[in-house]
Design a protein around this motif. Structure first.
Motif, PDB file in Angstrom:
ATOM      1  N   CYS A   1       0.625   6.206 -13.289  1.00 61.67           N
ATOM      2  CA  CYS A   1      -0.551   6.319 -12.427  1.00 61.67           C
ATOM      3  C   CYS A   1      -1.393   5.035 -12.476  1.00 61.67           C
ATOM      4  CB  CYS A   1      -1.363   7.556 -12.804  1.00 61.67           C
ATOM      5  SG  CYS A   1      -2.390   8.105 -11.439  1.00 61.67           S
TER       6      CYS A   1
ATOM      7  N   GLN B   1      -0.628   1.169 -11.259  1.00 63.34           N
ATOM      8  CA  GLN B   1      -1.513   0.362 -10.415  1.00 63.34           C
ATOM      9  C   GLN B   1      -1.873  -0.966 -11.091  1.00 63.34           C
ATOM     10  OE1 GLN B   1      -4.597   3.268  -9.818  1.00 63.34           O
ATOM     11  NE2 GLN B   1      -3.339   4.527  -8.473  1.00 63.34           N
TER      12      GLN B   1
ATOM     13  N   HIS C   1      -4.370  11.073  -8.038  1.00 66.20           N
ATOM     14  CA  HIS C   1      -4.835   9.712  -7.775  1.00 66.20           C
ATOM     15  C   HIS C   1      -5.513   9.592  -6.420  1.00 66.20           C
ATOM     16  CE1 HIS C   1      -1.532   8.333  -4.931  1.00 66.20           C
ATOM     17  NE2 HIS C   1      -1.108   9.511  -5.338  1.00 66.20           N
TER      18      HIS C   1
ATOM     19  N   ARG D   1      -3.854   3.675  -4.186  1.00 67.44           N
ATOM     20  CA  ARG D   1      -2.390   3.610  -4.142  1.00 67.44           C
ATOM     21  C   ARG D   1      -1.889   2.170  -4.046  1.00 67.44           C
ATOM     22  NH1 ARG D   1       0.055   5.756   1.507  1.00 67.44           N
ATOM     23  NH2 ARG D   1      -1.050   4.379   2.908  1.00 67.44           N
TER      24      ARG D   1
ATOM     25  N   THR E   1       9.649   8.113  -3.502  1.00 66.05           N
ATOM     26  CA  THR E   1       8.466   8.104  -2.639  1.00 66.05           C
ATOM     27  C   THR E   1       7.902   9.514  -2.527  1.00 66.05           C
ATOM     28  OG1 THR E   1       9.978   8.363  -0.783  1.00 66.05           O
ATOM     29  CG2 THR E   1       9.090   6.172  -1.124  1.00 66.05           C
TER      30      THR E   1
ATOM     31  N   ALA F   1       2.252   8.511  -1.522  1.00 64.88           N
ATOM     32  CA  ALA F   1       2.527   7.319  -2.320  1.00 64.88           C
ATOM     33  C   ALA F   1       3.892   6.743  -1.961  1.00 64.88           C
ATOM     34  CB  ALA F   1       2.470   7.656  -3.813  1.00 64.88           C
TER      35      ALA F   1
ATOM     36  N   ALA G   1       5.948   5.719  -5.131  1.00 62.36           N
ATOM     37  CA  ALA G   1       5.720   6.737  -6.169  1.00 62.36           C
ATOM     38  C   ALA G   1       6.513   6.470  -7.440  1.00 62.36           C
ATOM     39  CB  ALA G   1       6.051   8.113  -5.626  1.00 62.36           C
TER      40      ALA G   1
ATOM     41  N   GLN H   1       3.762   6.895  -9.995  1.00 60.68           N
ATOM     42  CA  GLN H   1       2.408   7.266  -9.593  1.00 60.68           C
ATOM     43  C   GLN H   1       2.063   8.667 -10.107  1.00 60.68           C
ATOM     44  OE1 GLN H   1      -0.026   5.234  -7.716  1.00 60.68           O
ATOM     45  NE2 GLN H   1      -1.051   6.870  -8.842  1.00 60.68           N
TER      46      GLN H   1
END
Ligand SMILES: Nc1ncnc2c1ncn2[C@@H]1O[C@H](COP(=O)(O)OP(=O)(O)OP(=O)(O)O)[C@@H](O)[C@H]1O
Ligand SMILES: O=c1[nH]c(=O)c2[nH+]cn([C@@H]3O[C@H](COP(=O)(O)O)[C@@H](O)[C@H]3O)c2[nH]1
Ligand SMILES: NC(=O)CC[C@H](N)C(=O)O
Ligand SMILES: [Mg+2]
Length: 518
Positions: free
Chosen positions: A84, A88, A136, A139, A152, A156, A159, A172
Motif C-alpha cells: 500500500c 506508493q 487507499h 494511487r 490490476t 488500482a 495493484a 496496493q
C-alpha cells in the motif's frame, strides 16, 4: 537482544495493521522486527536484514515531508516488498508517479492476475481473479523503470507490480489481513521463494538462543523474577531458570487479591514440576489494610503498585541484593512504547507493573520475551513443558480482585467475590467454554438489593458476571452465552455464596467499556 541471521525488517509507516505483517512473517517461520520509519536507517544497519517489507501508512506520498524508506533499502541488493503506502513510496522513490485521492478503494476488491509472478506461486494463476482487501485513497499512476504490472484492480491499475531482476515487489492491497484470503501465502512466498529464507524461527530454536543470551547477559549475577503464575511471568521464569539455575529466585506476592487457592496452586505447580527457587510472600494483611475502605480505582492501583515495590525491595534485601530483575515484557509492549502513531494519549488506567522497580533498586532488566507475541509465548511455554492448564490461562490483572470490587474494599467483600468468581469459573470449565472465552470473571457491586430466600427477606449484594472474546485485550466483545448457562451459573452463585442474592450479566464491549470494571 539476540541477533538472528535471517531477519526480515518491517519498516512501519504508521499503518494500523503493521503488527499483522510481523505475525504473518513469523507464522511462516521467519524472524522479523518492526522499526518505525524515523529510525529505519539505524535499524537497517543494526539488524542487517535479508529482506525488507514497507508497511502502509495514513500519510500521502504527495505531501511534502511525508515519510520515505532509507535509500540503502533499495541499494543493498536485498528483496523489498512494498504494501500500500509501501508501494506508493517505492514508486515515488524509484522514479514512478503517485497521485492523490481519485479512486478510493476501501474494503473488498478483486485482483486480476495479469502475469505470472513468484509472489503468486501456488495461489494465483495468470488470468484468474481473487478477493483482496484494499484501503487507499492515493494511487500509483506510473511505475519505475524495470517494473512490470502483474495484477490490476478497478481502482488500482498497478495493484501488483514486480521488478524481478532487482527482487522488488509491491502490492496496493493488504496481504497481511484475513480479508485477503491468500495473503499469508503471498507473504510466505516473499520470504521463502523470493528472499530464500529458511524456516529457522521456531520456539525450539528460540529457546536455545534465548538461554544463551540470558547466560551472556547475567553472567554470575543474581536475578529475581516477579512471578504471578500468569503465562508471561511463568515462561520468563522457566527460561531464566534453564539458563542460570539457582542464580534465579522467583517471588510470588500473595496480596490477598488473588483468586481462590491461586497462590497455593501456583506454588504447588512450580514445586511439583520444576526445581526452581520460589518464595511465596504472604503480604495480604499489608495490602488489604492499606486498601480497606478505598473506593477510588486509581488510588487502589497506585497503592498496590507502591506496595509491590516495597515488598520486592524487602525481599531482595533479604537475599543479599539482586543484580537483575526479570520481567515478562512482550513484543507488543515494546512496539507500543516506541510506536510511531502512539503520541501522547490519556491514561485510562494506571496499569501496575514492576517497571518502576529497576531504577529504584538499581537493577538491570532481563526481558527474555520482548521479541515474542503472546501466542509465541504460549508455544514457548509448551516447549518448556509448562502444563496445559497454565498455558491456556486467562489473563489476570496484577491488582487482582481489588479492581473487581467497585466501591470501598473490605475483607468481607473480597471473600464473597472470591467465592462467586470460583463458582463462575467452575461452571465455565464444566460447560467446556473456558478456551472459547478470552477472559472471564465476577465483579461484586457495591449495591444491595432485596430478595426472598426460604420465605425470608434478604438484603444482599449484586454480582456481575463478565466474559469477553478478544485477540489482544485492546478491543473486546462480550461473550454470547446461552441463557441456560447464565441461569445455571447465577443459581449456583446465589445458592452457594452467602452475601449475594442477585446476579447480572455485563453485555458491554470494549470500547466503549473496558474489560475490567475499574
Ligand atoms: N502477585 C504477584 N506476585 C508477583 N509478581 C506479580 C504478581 N502479579 C503480577 N506480577 C508481576 O507483574 C507482571 C505483569 O502482570 P501481567 O498480568 O501483565 O502478566 P502475567 O501475570 O505474567 O501474565 P498474564 O497477562 O497472562 O496474566 C507479571 O509478569 C509479574 O511479573
Ligand atoms: O497486569 C495488569 N495490570 C493492571 O493493572 C491491569 N489492568 C487491566 N489489566 C488487564 O488488561 C486487559 C485489558 O483491560 P482493560 O480493558 O480493563 O484495560 C485485561 O486482560 C485486564 O485484566 C491489567 N493487567
Ligand atoms: N493503507 C495505506 O497505506 C494508505 C496509503 C495512503 N495513505 C492512501 O490513502 O493511499
Ligand atoms: Mg497476570
Amino acid at each position: 537482544m539476540t541477533t538472528h541471521p535471517d531477519t526480515v525488517l518491517i519498516i512501519d509507516f504508521g499503518s494500523q495493521v503493521t503488527q499483522l505483517i510481523a505475525r504473518r512473517v513469523r507464522e511462516a517461520g521467519v524472524y522479523c522486527e518492526i522499526v518505525p520509519f524515523q529510525s529505519a536507517a539505524e535499524g537497517f544497519r543494526r539488524i542487517r536484514p535479508k529482506a525488507v517489507i514497507l508497511s502502509g501508512s495514513p500519510h500521502s506520498t504527495v505531501d511534502i515531508g511525508s515519510p520515505r524508506a532509507p535509500d540503502e533499502v533499495f541499494s543493498s541488493g536485498i528483496p523489498v516488498l512494498g504494501i500500500c503506502y509501501g508501494e506508493q513510496t517505492m514508486c515515488a522513490q524509484l522514479g514512478g508517479k503517485v497521485e492523490a485521492g481519485h479512486h478510493r478503494e476501501f474494503g473488498r476488491a478483486f485482483l486480476e492476475i495479469d502475469d505470472d509472478c513468484e509472489l503468486f506461486d501456488g495461489i494465483w494463476a495468470k488470468g484468474t481473479r481473487h478477493q483482496v482487501w484494499m484501503s487507499h485513497g492515493d494511487r500509483v499512476t506510473a511505475i519505475p523503470a524495470g517494473f512490470k504490472i502483474v495484477g490490476t484492480s478497478t481502482g488500482a491499475p498497478f495493484a501488483a507490480i514486480a521488478d524481478e531482476a532487482r527482487k522488488f515487489y509491491a502490492v496496493q492491497f493488504h496481504p497481511e489481513v484475513v480479508h485477503t484470503p491468500d495473503g499469508a501465502k503471498l507473504l510466505s512466498n516473499f520470504v521463502h521463494r523470493i528472499a530464500g529464507l529458511s524456516r529457522g524461527w521456531t520456539m525450539a530454536a528460540y529457546r536455545e538462543q534465548a538461554v544463551e543470551a540470558i547466560r551472556k547477559q547475567v553472567g554470575k549475577g543474581k536475578v529475581i523474577c516477579a512471578l504471578s503464575g500468569g503465562v508471561d511471568s511463568s515462561v520468563a521464569a522457566l527460561l531464566i531458570h534453564e539458563a542460570v539455575g539457582d542464580q534465579l529466585t522467583c517471588i510470588l506476592v500473595d496480596h490477598g487479591l488473588m483468586r481462590k487457592d491461586e497462590a497455593q496452586s501456583v506454588v504447588a505447580m512450580f514445586r511439583q514440576h520444576y526445581n526452581l527457587p520460589l518464595i511465596l510472600v504472604d503480604a495480604s494483611d499489608r495490602f488489604i489494610s492499606a486498601l480497606e475502605g478505598e473506593a477510588d480505582p486509581e488510588k487502589k492501583r497506585k497503592t498496590i503498585g507502591r506496595l509491590f515495590i516495597e515488598v520486592f525491595e524487602e525481599e531482595a534485601k533479604k537475599l543479599g541484593g539482586a543484580d537483575f530483575l526479570a520481567q515478562g515484557t512482550l513484543y507488543p509492549d515494546v512496539i507500543e512504547s516506541v510506536s510511531f502513531s502512539g503520541g501522547p494519549s490519556v491514561t485510562i488506567k494506571s496499569h501496575h507493573n514492576v517497571g518502576g522497580l529497576p531504577e529504584r533498586m538499581n537493577m538491570k532488566l532481563v526481558e527474555p520475551l520482548r521479541e515474542l507475541f503472546k501466542d509465541e509465548v504460549r508455544a514457548l511455554g509448551k516447549e518448556l513443558g509448562l502444563p496445559e492448564s497454565f498455558i491456556g490461562r486467562h489473563p489476570f490483572p496484577g491488582p487482582g480482585l481489588a479492581i473487581r470490587c467497585p466501591g470501598g474494599i473490605t475483607r468481607e467483600k473480597l471473600e464473597i467475590l472470591r467465592e462467586a468468581d470460583a463458582i463462575y469459573l467452575d461452571e465455565i470449565r464444566k460447560a467446556g467454554l473456558y478456551d472459547a472465552i478470552w477472559q472471564a470473571f465476577a465483579v461484586l457491586l457495591p449495591v444491595q438489593t432485596v430478595g426472598v430466600m426460604g420465605d425470608g427477606r434478604t438484603y444482599e449484594f449484586v454480582c456481575a458476571l463478565r466474559a469477553v472474546t478478544s485477540v489482544d485485550g485492546m478491543t473486546a466483545d462480550f461473550y454470547h452465552y446461552d441463557m441456560a448457562f447464565l441461569g445455571a451459573a447465577a443459581t449456583r452463585i446465589i445458592n452457594e455464596v452467602k452475601g449475594i442474592n442477585r446476579v447480572v450479566y455485563d453485555v458491554t464491549s470494549k470500547p466503549p467499556g473496558t474489560i475490567e470494571w475499574e
